[in-house]
Motif scaffolding. Structure first.
Motif, PDB file in Angstrom:
ATOM      1  N   GLU A   7       0.834  -1.208   0.000  1.00 51.00           N
ATOM      2  CA  GLU A   7       0.000   0.000   0.000  1.00 51.00           C
ATOM      3  C   GLU A   7       0.868   1.256   0.000  1.00 51.00           C
ATOM      4  N   GLU A   8       1.892   1.289   0.850  1.00 50.91           N
ATOM      5  CA  GLU A   8       2.774   2.459   0.883  1.00 50.91           C
ATOM      6  C   GLU A   8       3.466   2.653  -0.469  1.00 50.91           C
ATOM      7  N   THR A   9       3.967   1.560  -1.028  1.00 46.33           N
ATOM      8  CA  THR A   9       4.691   1.636  -2.301  1.00 46.33           C
ATOM      9  C   THR A   9       3.798   2.156  -3.411  1.00 46.33           C
ATOM     10  N   THR A  10       2.578   1.700  -3.453  1.00 44.46           N
ATOM     11  CA  THR A  10       1.693   2.006  -4.565  1.00 44.46           C
ATOM     12  C   THR A  10       0.903   3.288  -4.363  1.00 44.46           C
ATOM     13  N   ALA A  11       0.644   3.658  -3.107  1.00 37.93           N
ATOM     14  CA  ALA A  11      -0.271   4.769  -2.843  1.00 37.93           C
ATOM     15  C   ALA A  11       0.369   6.020  -2.251  1.00 37.93           C
ATOM     16  N   GLN A  52      11.540   6.347  -6.818  1.00 36.00           N
ATOM     17  CA  GLN A  52      11.528   5.503  -5.623  1.00 36.00           C
ATOM     18  C   GLN A  52      10.469   4.402  -5.745  1.00 36.00           C
ATOM     19  N   ARG A  53       9.307   4.769  -6.252  1.00 41.26           N
ATOM     20  CA  ARG A  53       8.230   3.792  -6.395  1.00 41.26           C
ATOM     21  C   ARG A  53       8.644   2.682  -7.364  1.00 41.26           C
ATOM     22  N   TYR A  54       9.227   3.088  -8.475  1.00 41.93           N
ATOM     23  CA  TYR A  54       9.694   2.122  -9.478  1.00 41.93           C
ATOM     24  C   TYR A  54      10.724   1.184  -8.866  1.00 41.93           C
ATOM     25  N   HIS A  69       4.607 -14.273  -1.307  1.00 46.40           N
ATOM     26  CA  HIS A  69       4.649 -14.641  -2.729  1.00 46.40           C
ATOM     27  C   HIS A  69       5.810 -15.599  -2.977  1.00 46.40           C
ATOM     28  N   PRO A  70       5.629 -16.893  -2.631  1.00 40.23           N
ATOM     29  CA  PRO A  70       6.686 -17.861  -2.939  1.00 40.23           C
ATOM     30  C   PRO A  70       7.031 -17.865  -4.429  1.00 40.23           C
ATOM     31  N   ARG A  71       6.042 -17.564  -5.255  1.00 38.84           N
ATOM     32  CA  ARG A  71       6.228 -17.346  -6.690  1.00 38.84           C
ATOM     33  C   ARG A  71       5.429 -16.094  -7.030  1.00 38.84           C
ATOM     34  N   GLU A  72       5.988 -15.222  -7.867  1.00 37.90           N
ATOM     35  CA  GLU A  72       5.472 -13.856  -7.963  1.00 37.90           C
ATOM     36  C   GLU A  72       4.436 -13.589  -9.043  1.00 37.90           C
ATOM     37  N   GLU A  73       3.922 -14.642  -9.673  1.00 33.33           N
ATOM     38  CA  GLU A  73       3.027 -14.387 -10.809  1.00 33.33           C
ATOM     39  C   GLU A  73       1.754 -13.640 -10.408  1.00 33.33           C
ATOM     40  N   HIS A  74       1.312 -13.773  -9.155  1.00 33.86           N
ATOM     41  CA  HIS A  74       0.096 -13.055  -8.751  1.00 33.86           C
ATOM     42  C   HIS A  74       0.367 -11.607  -8.337  1.00 33.86           C
ATOM     43  N   LEU A  75       1.624 -11.263  -8.150  1.00 33.15           N
ATOM     44  CA  LEU A  75       1.991  -9.884  -7.836  1.00 33.15           C
ATOM     45  C   LEU A  75       2.276  -9.072  -9.094  1.00 33.15           C
ATOM     46  N   LEU A  76       2.890  -9.685 -10.093  1.00 31.76           N
ATOM     47  CA  LEU A  76       3.393  -8.947 -11.259  1.00 31.76           C
ATOM     48  C   LEU A  76       2.339  -8.157 -12.043  1.00 31.76           C
ATOM     49  N   PRO A  77       1.068  -8.532 -12.047  1.00 33.35           N
ATOM     50  CA  PRO A  77       0.112  -7.645 -12.719  1.00 33.35           C
ATOM     51  C   PRO A  77       0.097  -6.223 -12.161  1.00 33.35           C
ATOM     52  N   ILE A  78       0.478  -6.052 -10.881  1.00 33.09           N
ATOM     53  CA  ILE A  78       0.514  -4.683 -10.351  1.00 33.09           C
ATOM     54  C   ILE A  78       1.688  -3.905 -10.947  1.00 33.09           C
ATOM     55  N   HIS A  79       2.753  -4.592 -11.339  1.00 29.00           N
ATOM     56  CA  HIS A  79       3.865  -3.927 -12.011  1.00 29.00           C
ATOM     57  C   HIS A  79       3.419  -3.369 -13.356  1.00 29.00           C
ATOM     58  N   VAL A  80       2.630  -4.152 -14.086  1.00 35.15           N
ATOM     59  CA  VAL A  80       2.105  -3.667 -15.366  1.00 35.15           C
ATOM     60  C   VAL A  80       1.184  -2.479 -15.131  1.00 35.15           C
ATOM     61  N   CYS A  81       0.315  -2.586 -14.136  1.00 34.00           N
ATOM     62  CA  CYS A  81      -0.615  -1.481 -13.844  1.00 34.00           C
ATOM     63  C   CYS A  81       0.139  -0.203 -13.489  1.00 34.00           C
ATOM     64  N   TYR A  82       1.108  -0.319 -12.589  1.00 32.10           N
ATOM     65  CA  TYR A  82       1.859   0.880 -12.218  1.00 32.10           C
ATOM     66  C   TYR A  82       2.662   1.411 -13.403  1.00 32.10           C
ATOM     67  N   GLY A  83       3.268   0.526 -14.183  1.00 33.40           N
ATOM     68  CA  GLY A  83       4.022   0.982 -15.343  1.00 33.40           C
ATOM     69  C   GLY A  83       3.165   1.809 -16.279  1.00 33.40           C
ATOM     70  N   MET A  84       1.911   1.416 -16.456  1.00 34.29           N
ATOM     71  CA  MET A  84       1.008   2.162 -17.327  1.00 34.29           C
ATOM     72  C   MET A  84       0.575   3.475 -16.683  1.00 34.29           C
ATOM     73  N   ALA A  85       0.297   3.445 -15.376  1.00 32.06           N
ATOM     74  CA  ALA A  85      -0.180   4.654 -14.696  1.00 32.06           C
ATOM     75  C   ALA A  85       0.938   5.674 -14.460  1.00 32.06           C
ATOM     76  N   GLY A  86       2.100   5.182 -14.030  1.00 29.69           N
ATOM     77  CA  GLY A  86       3.244   6.060 -13.828  1.00 29.69           C
ATOM     78  C   GLY A  86       3.150   6.970 -12.626  1.00 29.69           C
ATOM     79  N   ARG A  87       2.237   6.669 -11.726  1.00 34.90           N
ATOM     80  CA  ARG A  87       2.098   7.516 -10.527  1.00 34.90           C
ATOM     81  C   ARG A  87       1.374   6.734  -9.435  1.00 34.90           C
ATOM     82  N   ALA A  88       1.270   7.374  -8.263  1.00 39.34           N
ATOM     83  CA  ALA A  88       0.574   6.743  -7.147  1.00 39.34           C
ATOM     84  C   ALA A  88      -0.882   6.481  -7.504  1.00 39.34           C
ATOM     85  N   CYS A  89      -1.426   5.413  -6.952  1.00 36.82           N
ATOM     86  CA  CYS A  89      -2.829   5.113  -7.229  1.00 36.82           C
ATOM     87  C   CYS A  89      -3.735   6.132  -6.549  1.00 36.82           C
TER      88      CYS A  89
END
Length: 270
Positions: free
Chosen positions: A197-201, A209-211, A227-247
């Protein structure tokens, strides 16, 4: 784009359980229905699903994708769920062009259907199944920088009234879901959720820093437990990459007895 683009990272729950009345998914179901009720109905939906990995970013390009029941051991009705949303080949072509222009390997797949990372949450949010949909795969290297860059490439999309959904789960330790709930597990779950939450918001972080925090997510508190395996986290990387700012909004939801999160960005019309 003459209308705003909404971007959501959602925690999509366990397989088809949100559609089967499971009480441990009630908060998730309620939150997704509430969000859909607040958003303008999209013209098309792009879903980055945790349940699809390819050697290069791959886009569904068929006009009428079938459903992929990519879960096991559930009641017979789980395999009779229908969600006959059409594909959107024109959007698929735009996504392909945007990633290619950014120098990222990409391919189209006209045969692949929609997995449950798409049809489970969308059946809750848009049950009429009348909105065209496209799926974008993860890259099976699971490299965080690659997924941040995929998101950045998606900034070039020019599709009116698009909804982008990163469909994952902010906590995804399968053993912990079904283990007794201890104070240690609760603390680890909450510690990572607080970091995410802190990282994204947080408005106090610069975008660099967020990146970097998302790039080095494994250094977060209890990262590999959550996240023993990160596939369920990585969609947030795509979302943030597209948004480019805090949610703009963080929504907490308790799913399968674990704290989890939904993150929402609204990008203004150009």
């Amino acid at each position: 784009m003459s209308t705003a683009t909404d971007i959501l990272y959602i925690s999509h729950g366990g397989g088809p359980m949100p559609l089967l009345g499971d009480p441990d998914h009630k908060e998730m179901v309620d939150r997704l229905v509430e969000i859909a009720g607040k958003l303008k109905k999209p013209s098309a939906i792009l879903v980055i699903s945790a349940h699809w990995e390819e050697s290069v970013a791959t886009v569904t390009a068929g006009a009428n994708p079938e459903l992929i029941y990519d879960y096991y051991g559930f009641p017979p009705e789980s395999y009779e769920i229908q969600y006959p949303a059409p594909g959107e080949p024109a959007l698929a072509q735009q996504i392909h062009a945007a990633l290619k222009e950014a120098g990222l390997p990409v391919k189209l797949d006209e045969q692949r259907g929609f997995d449950h990372g798409l049809f489970v949450p969308l059946k809750l949010m848009y049950p009429q199944a009348d909105i065209p949909c496209v799926q974008l795969s993860l890259v099976n290297s699971l490299d965080p920088d690659t997924h941040l860059k995929i998101g950045q490439a998606l900034q070039a999309l020019d599709y009116d009234n698009l909804l982008v959904i990163g469909s994952g789960f902010s906590f995804h330790n399968m053993r912990a879901f079904f283990a007794p709930e201890t104070e240690e597990i609760k603390a680890a779950n909450q510690g990572f959720e607080d970091w995410l939450e802190e990282t994204t918001a947080s408005a106090e972080l610069s975008e660099e820093q967020r990146y970097q925090r998302l790039l080095s997510w494994e250094k977060a508190p209890h990262a590999r437990f959550c996240h023993p395996r990160e596939e369920h986290l990585l969609p947030i990387h795509v979302c943030y990459g597209m948004a480019g700012r805090a949610c703009d909004e963080h929504i907490a939801a308790r799913i399968l007895r674990k704290q989890s999160g939904i993150f929402h960005w609204t990008l203004p019309a150009l």
